[in-house]
Write a protein that holds these residues in place. Structure first.
Motif, PDB file in Angstrom:
ATOM      1  N   ILE A  24      29.739  15.623   0.765  1.00 53.02           N
ATOM      2  CA  ILE A  24      30.461  14.500   1.501  1.00 53.02           C
ATOM      3  C   ILE A  24      30.761  14.885   2.818  1.00 53.02           C
ATOM      4  N   VAL A  25      31.312  16.103   3.138  1.00 49.01           N
ATOM      5  CA  VAL A  25      31.673  16.737   4.319  1.00 49.01           C
ATOM      6  C   VAL A  25      30.526  16.347   5.344  1.00 49.01           C
ATOM      7  N   ALA A  26      29.226  17.085   4.895  1.00 49.30           N
ATOM      8  CA  ALA A  26      28.103  17.048   5.469  1.00 49.30           C
ATOM      9  C   ALA A  26      27.684  15.543   5.749  1.00 49.30           C
ATOM     10  N   ALA A  27      27.768  14.761   4.844  1.00 51.25           N
ATOM     11  CA  ALA A  27      27.321  13.382   5.144  1.00 51.25           C
ATOM     12  C   ALA A  27      28.161  12.716   5.964  1.00 51.25           C
ATOM     13  N   LEU A  28      29.439  12.915   6.148  1.00 51.40           N
ATOM     14  CA  LEU A  28      30.396  12.286   7.165  1.00 51.40           C
ATOM     15  C   LEU A  28      29.964  12.845   8.613  1.00 51.40           C
ATOM     16  N   GLY A  29      29.681  14.135   8.710  1.00 54.31           N
ATOM     17  CA  GLY A  29      29.188  14.629  10.019  1.00 54.31           C
ATOM     18  C   GLY A  29      27.985  13.990  10.447  1.00 54.31           C
ATOM     19  N   ARG A  30      27.016  13.638   9.554  1.00 50.77           N
ATOM     20  CA  ARG A  30      25.580  13.250   9.864  1.00 50.77           C
ATOM     21  C   ARG A  30      25.840  11.682  10.090  1.00 50.77           C
ATOM     22  N   ALA A  31      26.772  10.906   9.458  1.00 51.93           N
ATOM     23  CA  ALA A  31      26.882   9.596   9.668  1.00 51.93           C
ATOM     24  C   ALA A  31      27.870   9.122  10.740  1.00 51.93           C
ATOM     25  N   PHE A  32      28.837   9.827  11.181  1.00 58.50           N
ATOM     26  CA  PHE A  32      29.881   9.359  12.067  1.00 58.50           C
ATOM     27  C   PHE A  32      30.103  10.256  12.949  1.00 58.50           C
TER      28      PHE A  32
END
Length: 65
Positions: A24-32
């Motif tokens: 989730i942390v990496a997904a947040l970084g990529r998305a936002f």
């Protein structure tokens, strides 16, 4: 703003398998472009807050948590 709220490792756990299979942390970084889920804030004066209003920088002596 007192300090940012980051995500803990528990967000990576799949509740069906108990395995860490979601980043989730990496997904947040990529998305936002950041990994924060919000901020801890301290009210220092009454009034209204609106989207686009300027925020003060976090204080170095903060003990939020």
């Amino acid at each position: 703003m007192v300090s940012p709220i980051t995500r803990c490792a528990a967000t990576q756990v799949n509740p069906a398998t108990a395995q860490r299979d979601l980043d989730i942390v990496a997904a947040l970084g990529r998305a936002f472009g950041h990994i924060n889920m919000g901020v801890y804030a301290e009210v220092v004066a009454g009034g209204e807050v609106a989207v686009g209003d300027a925020l003060l920088e976090p204080r170095a002596s903060s003990t939020a948590g």
